[in-house]
Scaffold this motif. Sequence first.
Motif, short mmCIF file in Angstrom:
data_model
loop_
_atom_site.label_atom_id
_atom_site.label_comp_id
_atom_site.label_asym_id
_atom_site.label_seq_id
_atom_site.Cartn_x
_atom_site.Cartn_y
_atom_site.Cartn_z
N ILE A 114 8.33 -19.47 -4.48
CA ILE A 114 8.68 -20.02 -3.16
C ILE A 114 7.58 -19.74 -2.15
O ILE A 114 7.18 -20.62 -1.38
CB ILE A 114 10.03 -19.46 -2.68
CG1 ILE A 114 11.17 -20.00 -3.55
CG2 ILE A 114 10.28 -19.83 -1.21
CD1 ILE A 114 12.53 -19.40 -3.26
N ARG A 115 7.06 -18.51 -2.17
CA ARG A 115 5.96 -18.19 -1.23
C ARG A 115 4.73 -19.04 -1.52
O ARG A 115 4.03 -19.46 -0.60
CB ARG A 115 5.61 -16.71 -1.33
CG ARG A 115 6.67 -15.79 -0.77
CD ARG A 115 6.21 -14.35 -0.70
NE ARG A 115 7.33 -13.47 -0.34
CZ ARG A 115 7.85 -12.56 -1.17
NH1 ARG A 115 7.35 -12.40 -2.38
NH2 ARG A 115 8.87 -11.82 -0.78
N LEU A 116 4.47 -19.29 -2.81
CA LEU A 116 3.33 -20.14 -3.17
C LEU A 116 3.52 -21.55 -2.64
O LEU A 116 2.59 -22.15 -2.08
CB LEU A 116 3.17 -20.18 -4.70
CG LEU A 116 2.12 -21.16 -5.25
CD1 LEU A 116 0.72 -20.81 -4.74
CD2 LEU A 116 2.15 -21.18 -6.77
N TYR A 117 4.73 -22.11 -2.78
CA TYR A 117 4.99 -23.47 -2.30
C TYR A 117 4.90 -23.56 -0.77
O TYR A 117 4.47 -24.58 -0.23
CB TYR A 117 6.37 -23.93 -2.77
CG TYR A 117 6.41 -24.38 -4.21
CD1 TYR A 117 5.30 -24.28 -5.04
CD2 TYR A 117 7.58 -24.90 -4.76
CE1 TYR A 117 5.34 -24.69 -6.35
CE2 TYR A 117 7.63 -25.33 -6.08
CZ TYR A 117 6.50 -25.21 -6.88
OH TYR A 117 6.54 -25.62 -8.18
N ILE A 118 5.30 -22.49 -0.09
CA ILE A 118 5.17 -22.48 1.37
C ILE A 118 3.70 -22.37 1.77
O ILE A 118 3.24 -23.06 2.68
CB ILE A 118 5.99 -21.31 1.97
CG1 ILE A 118 7.49 -21.59 1.82
CG2 ILE A 118 5.64 -21.10 3.45
CD1 ILE A 118 8.38 -20.42 2.21
N ARG A 119 2.97 -21.53 1.06
CA ARG A 119 1.55 -21.32 1.37
C ARG A 119 0.71 -22.54 1.02
O ARG A 119 -0.25 -22.86 1.71
CB ARG A 119 1.07 -20.10 0.59
CG ARG A 119 -0.40 -19.74 0.79
CD ARG A 119 -0.76 -18.50 -0.03
NE ARG A 119 -2.14 -18.11 0.17
CZ ARG A 119 -3.16 -18.58 -0.52
NH1 ARG A 119 -2.96 -19.48 -1.46
NH2 ARG A 119 -4.39 -18.17 -0.27
N GLU A 120 1.08 -23.21 -0.07
CA GLU A 120 0.29 -24.35 -0.57
C GLU A 120 1.21 -25.58 -0.73
O GLU A 120 1.57 -25.96 -1.84
CB GLU A 120 -0.35 -24.01 -1.92
CG GLU A 120 -1.19 -22.74 -1.94
CD GLU A 120 -2.46 -22.86 -1.11
OE1 GLU A 120 -2.81 -23.99 -0.70
OE2 GLU A 120 -3.11 -21.83 -0.87
N PRO A 121 1.62 -26.20 0.37
CA PRO A 121 2.57 -27.32 0.27
C PRO A 121 2.03 -28.52 -0.48
O PRO A 121 2.81 -29.38 -0.91
CB PRO A 121 2.85 -27.67 1.74
CG PRO A 121 1.71 -27.10 2.52
CD PRO A 121 1.27 -25.88 1.78
N TRP A 122 0.72 -28.59 -0.68
CA TRP A 122 0.16 -29.70 -1.47
C TRP A 122 0.60 -29.63 -2.93
O TRP A 122 0.63 -30.67 -3.60
CB TRP A 122 -1.37 -29.69 -1.38
CG TRP A 122 -2.04 -28.48 -1.94
CD1 TRP A 122 -2.38 -27.33 -1.27
CD2 TRP A 122 -2.46 -28.27 -3.30
NE1 TRP A 122 -2.97 -26.44 -2.11
CE2 TRP A 122 -3.05 -26.98 -3.36
CE3 TRP A 122 -2.40 -29.04 -4.46
CZ2 TRP A 122 -3.57 -26.45 -4.54
CZ3 TRP A 122 -2.92 -28.52 -5.64
CH2 TRP A 122 -3.49 -27.25 -5.68
N ILE A 123 0.97 -28.44 -3.41
CA ILE A 123 1.36 -28.31 -4.82
C ILE A 123 2.66 -29.07 -5.10
O ILE A 123 2.70 -29.93 -5.99
CB ILE A 123 1.44 -26.84 -5.26
CG1 ILE A 123 0.04 -26.22 -5.27
CG2 ILE A 123 2.09 -26.72 -6.64
CD1 ILE A 123 0.00 -24.75 -5.66
N PRO A 124 3.77 -28.78 -4.40
CA PRO A 124 4.98 -29.57 -4.66
C PRO A 124 4.80 -31.05 -4.35
O PRO A 124 5.37 -31.91 -5.04
CB PRO A 124 6.05 -28.92 -3.79
CG PRO A 124 5.32 -28.10 -2.78
CD PRO A 124 4.05 -27.69 -3.44
N ARG A 125 4.00 -31.39 -3.31
CA ARG A 125 3.76 -32.80 -3.01
C ARG A 125 3.06 -33.48 -4.18
O ARG A 125 3.41 -34.61 -4.55
CB ARG A 125 2.90 -32.93 -1.74
CG ARG A 125 3.63 -32.66 -0.46
CD ARG A 125 2.90 -33.28 0.73
NE ARG A 125 1.53 -32.81 0.85
CZ ARG A 125 1.15 -31.82 1.64
NH1 ARG A 125 2.05 -31.15 2.35
NH2 ARG A 125 -0.13 -31.47 1.71
N LEU A 126 2.08 -32.81 -4.76
CA LEU A 126 1.35 -33.38 -5.89
C LEU A 126 2.27 -33.53 -7.10
O LEU A 126 2.21 -34.53 -7.82
CB LEU A 126 0.15 -32.50 -6.22
CG LEU A 126 -0.83 -33.01 -7.28
CD1 LEU A 126 -2.24 -32.47 -6.99
CD2 LEU A 126 -0.43 -32.63 -8.69
N ILE A 127 3.11 -32.53 -7.33
CA ILE A 127 4.03 -32.60 -8.48
C ILE A 127 4.95 -33.81 -8.35
O ILE A 127 5.22 -34.52 -9.32
CB ILE A 127 4.84 -31.29 -8.60
CG1 ILE A 127 3.91 -30.13 -9.00
CG2 ILE A 127 5.97 -31.44 -9.61
CD1 ILE A 127 4.57 -28.77 -8.96
#
Length: 230
Positions: A107-120
């Motif tokens: 969850i912290r990774l997704y908050i820190r790097e919102p491009w990751i869930p967007r890319l997925i």
Amino acid sequence: MTVTTPSRGRGRPKDPKREMQVREALMQSAYALLRDKSVRDISIREIALGAGVNSAMISYHFGGKEALIIEVMHSQFMLYGPEFLNTGLGGKEPSVEMLKEAMARIIRLYIREPWIPRLIVSEVAAKPGQMRDLFTRRLASELGPKLRELLDVLQSSGHLRQDLDTNLMPISFISLIAFPFVTGDPLKKVFAFMPDESNGEKWIEHSVQFLLHGVANTPIAVDQKNKGSN
């Protein structure tokens, strides 16, 4: 970022240190662009320009733009994702804290790097293709078995309910983490909430409690005869 340089065939003698530097520079350039742009809007030329190298180096080191981007994503999971991705269980005594730590770090990774869930969502889930194949081979096939192993160990050691299916638990785990990030603005408009740096820890605590304890005060027995019927 920690990277590994693949072996290459015959040709000019290679300088391993220089090759590592080029590979690292390409990953850093792609990472910077991914934070501001969609995959479709990022060109090979601008990645190479940001790294200060010839664009042919992307194909040489990674096989193409898509593989480079997946490698950047993978590096973020290795650096900031669950510890067990790097170490496995590492001989540690199994505890529910491992599951809580894994959920919190993702969850912290997704908050820190919102491009990751967007890319997925846009490049992996929405359409078949090279990006989906690369994601599955490089990341999902690595994360999935390790998460399943962790859940199996926790269940067999008595930390998780014995009646739960460990084939389904990873799906529930991932769904609980990913849903707010993949729904984005619609979720925010309906519920006036979206996990971010201001409320991330509150969302982590809620998600962990929901995962481990559900919503009922006492366990509710499922009627096996009637489940699935209206």
